[in-house]
Design a protein around this motif. Structure first.
Motif, PDB file in Angstrom:
ATOM      1  N   GLY A   1       0.863  -1.146   0.036  1.00  0.00           N
ATOM      2  CA  GLY A   1      -0.114  -0.248  -0.083  1.00  0.00           C
ATOM      3  C   GLY A   1       0.903   1.280   0.094  1.00  0.00           C
ATOM      4  O   GLY A   1       0.683   2.192  -0.743  1.00  0.00           O
ATOM      5  N   GLY A   2       2.005   1.136   0.895  1.00  0.00           N
ATOM      6  CA  GLY A   2       2.781   2.434   0.720  1.00  0.00           C
ATOM      7  C   GLY A   2       2.330   3.562   1.494  1.00  0.00           C
ATOM      8  O   GLY A   2       1.428   3.505   2.344  1.00  0.00           O
ATOM      9  N   THR A   3       2.890   4.610   1.134  1.00  0.00           N
ATOM     10  CA  THR A   3       2.454   5.913   1.831  1.00  0.00           C
ATOM     11  C   THR A   3       2.988   7.147   0.762  1.00  0.00           C
ATOM     12  O   THR A   3       3.586   6.898  -0.325  1.00  0.00           O
ATOM     13  N   TRP A   4       2.694   8.335   1.384  1.00  0.00           N
ATOM     14  CA  TRP A   4       2.993   9.617   0.499  1.00  0.00           C
ATOM     15  C   TRP A   4       2.833  10.788   1.350  1.00  0.00           C
ATOM     16  O   TRP A   4       2.328  10.734   2.569  1.00  0.00           O
ATOM     17  N   ALA A   5       3.549  11.834   0.904  1.00  0.00           N
ATOM     18  CA  ALA A   5       3.462  13.224   1.663  1.00  0.00           C
ATOM     19  C   ALA A   5       3.576  12.775   3.013  1.00  0.00           C
ATOM     20  O   ALA A   5       4.585  12.402   3.652  1.00  0.00           O
ATOM     21  N   ASP A   6       2.435  13.372   3.865  1.00  0.00           N
ATOM     22  CA  ASP A   6       2.492  13.135   5.404  1.00  0.00           C
ATOM     23  C   ASP A   6       1.564  12.120   5.891  1.00  0.00           C
ATOM     24  O   ASP A   6       1.358  12.058   7.255  1.00  0.00           O
TER      25      ASP A   6
ATOM     26  N   VAL B   1      -6.838   6.223  -3.419  1.00  0.00           N
ATOM     27  CA  VAL B   1      -7.287   5.214  -4.457  1.00  0.00           C
ATOM     28  C   VAL B   1      -6.439   4.453  -4.963  1.00  0.00           C
ATOM     29  O   VAL B   1      -6.433   3.310  -5.212  1.00  0.00           O
ATOM     30  N   SER B   2      -5.084   5.163  -5.323  1.00  0.00           N
ATOM     31  CA  SER B   2      -3.960   4.332  -5.670  1.00  0.00           C
ATOM     32  C   SER B   2      -3.451   2.912  -4.787  1.00  0.00           C
ATOM     33  O   SER B   2      -3.292   1.986  -5.396  1.00  0.00           O
ATOM     34  N   ARG B   3      -3.571   3.484  -3.589  1.00  0.00           N
ATOM     35  CA  ARG B   3      -3.017   2.324  -2.676  1.00  0.00           C
ATOM     36  C   ARG B   3      -3.790   1.268  -2.412  1.00  0.00           C
ATOM     37  O   ARG B   3      -3.639   0.162  -2.156  1.00  0.00           O
ATOM     38  N   ASN B   4      -5.171   1.554  -2.592  1.00  0.00           N
ATOM     39  CA  ASN B   4      -6.344   0.600  -2.426  1.00  0.00           C
ATOM     40  C   ASN B   4      -6.544  -0.291  -3.658  1.00  0.00           C
ATOM     41  O   ASN B   4      -6.984  -1.259  -3.637  1.00  0.00           O
ATOM     42  N   ILE B   5      -6.078   0.444  -4.809  1.00  0.00           N
ATOM     43  CA  ILE B   5      -5.822  -0.383  -6.039  1.00  0.00           C
ATOM     44  C   ILE B   5      -4.969  -1.481  -6.210  1.00  0.00           C
ATOM     45  O   ILE B   5      -5.151  -2.588  -6.146  1.00  0.00           O
ATOM     46  N   ARG B   6      -3.693  -1.100  -5.381  1.00  0.00           N
ATOM     47  CA  ARG B   6      -2.510  -2.061  -5.022  1.00  0.00           C
ATOM     48  C   ARG B   6      -2.925  -2.986  -4.098  1.00  0.00           C
ATOM     49  O   ARG B   6      -2.446  -4.263  -4.036  1.00  0.00           O
ATOM     50  N   LEU B   7      -3.659  -2.780  -3.072  1.00  0.00           N
ATOM     51  CA  LEU B   7      -4.123  -3.615  -2.083  1.00  0.00           C
ATOM     52  C   LEU B   7      -5.002  -4.904  -2.725  1.00  0.00           C
ATOM     53  O   LEU B   7      -4.746  -6.110  -2.358  1.00  0.00           O
ATOM     54  N   SER B   8      -6.065  -4.311  -3.584  1.00  0.00           N
ATOM     55  CA  SER B   8      -6.872  -5.244  -4.368  1.00  0.00           C
ATOM     56  C   SER B   8      -6.126  -6.123  -5.285  1.00  0.00           C
ATOM     57  O   SER B   8      -6.405  -7.389  -5.188  1.00  0.00           O
TER      58      SER B   8
END
Length: 637
Positions: A332-337, A431-438
């Motif tokens: 899922g990762g992370t970004w910014a803060d 949205v991006s990281r939950n695409i990756r989770l899916s």
């Protein structure tokens, strides 16, 4: 020496993969082209994600049914199960009836696995729920965008390889012939890399290289993915948490209060009935239910009062769930803060609930003491027998994803560098990281092995190819026997769909000894492990026989030494070619995630792991059948 072949994609998304036999002058020329591409394609067509409305989802699903007839089936809970709609004529006016329809989308390769076929019934099944609470807005868009990505990738890969019939990649047929060149047969040679087709260019603009594109296509052709974008269709349309004042995620028959009225306080909503009907029809192994309104977490069982105590009980499948949740957090990762998803049991990280969907989907078929049949009075009632479950249906890892504290967060992300979880990726967002989770849920649902290379110079780049007739066939390669070193062949293979790789093996046999009565000798069924032991010779593995999967905490190990083949671990074996043999059958196998068979000491109840996920890869005696679907355990893949 291998030289990089560049893809003409935007500068910030250049991905150089490797090919062979490029001369030095071409090497220089290729980099000149690369520079030109960078200068000319700075502008990108990346999509900035926005939250879809109910009507937009309805229109998109309808379009997909027409555009992808061999990859999707679309229905509603009303059409499939005869459920009424929630709401009135004022709700969901885009729908021809009163109230809001509960759409159900199934993604499956119906050419390779026709409905009702043996291969279709054996497909591993994944479930994604976008919105049980209607005012938690990220989920529906995330699962819709994931579905679209998969459909585009599968269609693209199919269009580039229309002649192939291959659906399996762990079997290799080596044809030993006196040829001047090594030839890959039955697999279109990689000029399609150079063609820069429109569909691949579009995916490349999202930073998805050809290896990842094939991975996405594999997921479509080797799984069944069922999606309910808005289970609480009325709540999503109204932007309300509940369905007509009832919380759907307290509406399931698991660990309800022990009083006579509790039987009428479950299955009151159309949302819960929709999910109940879908689960009754399938044997899901992996599931995600996306929520919001809490700090970002990926949470798993338990999340119910019986198992909540000061010392705390964990589920019998805690080890597997913990590892999978850790993989979700990492990918899922992370970004910014923002921070990565915290992960752990729902009782610890979120809170326990009575009648929650997550524990119901995991334990409803085996923890019968806490399951009580429902007799609701809403919507004219619901048959009691619909909540009496067999021993197979409800054994899924159904993990809760709390996307953010904000139920309607502003940072949704974009399709830029979509599969990159790095915090510095400009495209990352909710949205991006939950695409990756899916996508990760779809990958991990079943292990797989793929043979990727023979010797130093024969690359087998293609994996499972969608929308081709189903043949559990082989990668077919002709090798110049006179050029093999000391009458040996080296074979490389990769393992996916697993976190821990306990052991790998490579086997070979003369094709004449194995195939005697098969009409199509290039279309071979996967042998059982006992058949391997009785009819095949075990090859020597070069280096380690164990490792870790791409999505494990340590990443892919052993890592590939050659770029552009796979993102997974790469193992090597060597085969001593028997005298007088013209064709060899080579099979690679792996045993994975064997620690999942162990229950923790503080498991409640005190039983062995009960999920399909853990048992299907650790217990060969595990077999469940329901509604025509089959889950069969095995040790070797």
């Amino acid at each position: 020496p291998r030289t990089p072949y560049p893809s003409c994609v935007p500068f910030s998304m250049i991905s150089c993969r490797w090919t062979t036999r490029l001369t030095a002058p071409f090497h220089l020329f290729a980099w000149v082209i690369l520079l030109c591409c960078q200068l000319q394609t700075v502008e990108s067509n990346n999509k900035a994600y926005k939250l879809y409305s109910s009507s937009e989802i309805y229109v998109m699903l309808d379009e997909w049914e027409t555009k992808y007839p061999n990859l999707v089936r679309l229905t509603t809970a009303q059409e499939a199960y005869g459920l009424p709609t929630a709401g009135s004529s004022d709700d969901c006016p885009f729908y021809e009836g009163n109230g809001c329809p509960n759409a159900i989308l199934t993604i499956q390769d119906y050419v390779k696995h026709p409905e009702g076929s043996k291969s279709s019934n054996a497909l591993p099944e994944v479930f994604w729920s976008g919105s049980v609470h209607g005012n938690e807005r990220v989920g529906p868009t995330a699962v819709m965008e994931t579905a679209l990505l998969l459909l585009e990738a599968a269609t693209c890969e199919s269009s580039l390889h229309v002649s192939s019939t291959r659906s399996s990649s762990s079997i290799l047929i080596l044809r030993l012939a006196n040829k001047k060149e090594h030839i890959i047969l039955d697999l279109p040679v990689e000029p399609n890399w150079h063609a820069r087709s429109t569909c691949r260019t579009k995916l490349a603009e999202s930073g998805i290289d050809h290896v990842q594109q094939r991975w996405l296509a594999r997921l479509v052709s080797t799984r069944r993915i069922v999606i309910v974008p808005t289970a609480n269709a009325l709540g999503y349309y109204q932007d309300e948490r509940t369905e007509d004042g009832i919380d759907p995620n307290r509406d399931f028959p698991y660990d309800l209060p022990d009083d006579p009225s509790s039987s009428s306080s479950c299955m009151q909503t159309i949302a819960s009935r929709t999910l109940n009907e879908v689960f009754r029809e399938h044997l899901f192994q992996m599931a995600l239910t996306i929520h919001a309104g809490h700090d970002p977490v990926v949470a798993y069982n338990w999340g119910s009062p019986t198992w909540y105590e000061d010392d705390g009980y964990v589920s019998p499948d805690d080890l597997a769930q913990h590892q999978i949740a850790a993989a979700y957090s990492k990918y899922g990762g992370t970004w910014a803060d923002t921070i990565p998803y915290e992960y752990g049991p729902m009782n610890d990280l979120v809170y326990f609930v009575e009648g929650g969907m997550e524990d119901w989907a995991y334990a409803g078929s085996w923890d019968k003491e806490r399951v009580k049949p429902c007799e609701p009075t809403t919507f004219g009632g619901y048959p009691l027998e619909k909540t009496v479950y067999n021993n197979s249906t409800l054994r899924a890892f159904n993990m809760l994803v709390e996307t953010s504290l904000d139920k309607n967060p502003p940072s949704l992300g974009s399709s830029e560098d979509l599969l990159n979880q790095d915090e510095y990726s400009d495209g990352n967002g909710h949205v991006s990281r939950n695409i990756r989770l899916s996508l990760l849920a779809a990958d991990l649902v079943e292990p797989y092995v793929s043979i990727v290379q023979v010797n130093d110079d024969i690359i087998l780049p293609h994996d499972v190819i969608p929308l081709s007739s189903n043949c559990d066939g082989a990668k077919i390669v002709a090798v110049n026997a006179s050029e093999t070193l000391w009458n040996t062949l080296d074979v490389a293979f990769s393992v996916g769909g697993a976190l821990s790789i306990d052991n790998v093996e490579l086997w070979f046999a003369s094709k004449e000894d194995i195939v005697s009565t098969t009409a199509n000798s290039d279309c071979l069924e996967q042998p059982t492990f006992s058949e391997l032991q009785s009819s095949f010779t075990q090859a020597s593995i070069l280096g380690t026989t164990s490792g870790t999967g791409r999505f494990s905490s340590n990443g892919a190990s052993p890592a590939s030494e050659t770029g552009g083949i796979t993102d997974g671990p790469v193992f090597w074996g060597t085969i001593e070619i028997p005298n007088g043999v013209s064709e060899l059958i080579v099979v690679a196998s792996a045993r994975v995630d064997q620690d999942w068979k162990n229950a923790p000491d503080n498991a409640g109840p005190d039983v062995q792991p009960q999920s399909h996920m853990a048992n299907v890869r650790t217990n060969p005696n595990w077999r469940h059948e329901s509604e025509g679907k089959v889950v069969q355990g095995r040790l070797d893949w």
